[in-house]
Design a protein around this motif. Sequence first.
Motif, short mmCIF file in Angstrom:
data_model
loop_
_atom_site.label_atom_id
_atom_site.label_comp_id
_atom_site.label_asym_id
_atom_site.label_seq_id
_atom_site.Cartn_x
_atom_site.Cartn_y
_atom_site.Cartn_z
N ALA A 1 19.66 44.52 28.98
CA ALA A 1 19.44 43.52 30.03
C ALA A 1 19.72 44.04 31.43
CB ALA A 1 20.30 42.29 29.75
N ALA A 2 20.62 45.01 31.56
CA ALA A 2 20.99 45.52 32.87
C ALA A 2 19.86 46.28 33.55
CB ALA A 2 22.22 46.43 32.75
N LEU B 1 27.14 45.04 36.13
CA LEU B 1 27.98 46.13 36.60
C LEU B 1 28.36 46.98 35.39
CD1 LEU B 1 29.04 46.98 39.39
CD2 LEU B 1 31.22 45.90 38.81
N LEU B 2 27.94 48.23 35.40
CA LEU B 2 28.16 49.13 34.28
C LEU B 2 29.57 49.72 34.33
CD1 LEU B 2 24.74 51.06 34.28
CD2 LEU B 2 25.31 48.85 33.25
N LEU C 1 37.29 43.53 39.74
CA LEU C 1 37.37 42.84 41.03
C LEU C 1 35.98 42.67 41.64
CD1 LEU C 1 38.98 41.75 43.48
CD2 LEU C 1 39.06 44.10 44.33
N MET C 2 35.18 43.75 41.62
CA MET C 2 33.84 43.69 42.18
C MET C 2 32.96 42.71 41.41
SD MET C 2 33.23 47.75 43.06
CE MET C 2 31.52 47.49 43.55
N ALA C 3 33.09 42.70 40.09
CA ALA C 3 32.31 41.79 39.28
C ALA C 3 32.66 40.34 39.59
CB ALA C 3 32.52 42.08 37.80
N LEU D 1 28.88 39.34 39.27
CA LEU D 1 28.14 40.29 38.44
C LEU D 1 28.62 40.22 36.99
CD1 LEU D 1 28.21 43.35 40.87
CD2 LEU D 1 26.39 41.65 40.61
N ILE D 2 27.74 40.54 36.07
CA ILE D 2 28.06 40.51 34.64
C ILE D 2 28.50 41.91 34.20
CG2 ILE D 2 27.17 40.04 32.32
CD1 ILE D 2 25.00 38.32 33.69
#
Length: 365
Positions: A49-50, A248-249, A326-328, A333-334
């Motif tokens: 999905a990403a 977000l990977l 934190l960024m997610a 973001l997932i």
Amino acid sequence: MGSELNGIDSKPSKAGESDPNDDDASAKDDRPLLESSTEDIQELDKKFAAFVRNDAYGSMGCGKLPLEEKLLLCIALVTLFPIRLVLVMAILVVYYLICRIFTLFSTPNLEEDQEDFAHLGGCRRAVIVHSGRFLSRLLLFTVGFYWINETRKDSANAQENSKTESTKPSEEKERPGAIVSNHLSYLDILYHMSFSFPSFVAKRESKSSDFKGVAGIVTDRVRNAHQNKLAPMMMLFPEGTTTNGDFLLPFKTGAFLAGAPVVPVILRYPYQRFSAAWDSISGVRHVVFLLCQFVNHLEVTWLPVYHPSQQEKDNPKLYANNVRKLMAAEGGLILSDIGLADKRIYLAALNGNNSLPSDLHQKND
């Protein structure tokens, strides 16, 4: 994106897979994703999905367009596209000439077996940096990013993981060693160049004479940028590849090995027709569609400097994971646990390579 398929070879079919002598099964497995069954497509899109494109142009930018979209694309191809292409090439040539002229008679840094003018000082560096920032922003304007929506969040709203209440006053003034950003497109680089003109590390630098490798070079430069205010700050995309912007990977630890503070940045490219994310579309097709889109949008969220705790300094993986979480949270973001290897599998499926995603076909057989 096509370069990421290098090294992927077809493998013999395993036991239990479709008989390669069966013409029907072979035809099914060899067909591109765009011609596969709806079940195949949905299953692949869910797993990867990403990297799935959800814009009007569809998977690989090869989806069927409605008549209205075709008309708009045709109009842009004969009007916007040639004008923008000429302007982009002119800007690139101008900056190349500026760099060549202002690095004449200067000895590059060859300590890492490469020409590095990052630490060039004086008026020469000032001209290169300021012209680079201006021309990078001009490039973005030329391709349709007429305005960029930037948001800055304070530490009270964003740095829950770093225990700011116990941070010493001196730490608040520490210079960050790197900017870490999610990665959607080559356009990310243009934005960061237009804003702070940071230093980048190319993969070929892993062949340095002292065998430090990329991680060693990154650590040295992050530490140097943290300690020396004259050194350029590092710009790193810890995911290691691009996504469609919704995920977000996992982060690689290179940016966090030095234990220096970092500045997290979240990028988004809102769209209605064409997504500027360079996820599963060829470079040429992406550039053409980008230049044909009348207006492009970019939203940037700057989080406050993240000061790692002692535990995070001692454990770079923990440090990377905490910044990622934190960024997610701040960017909506997932979190996804897939990476570049999975992206190669997805790209292979899109291009009709039946060896890597064969287990998916097995389920339907």
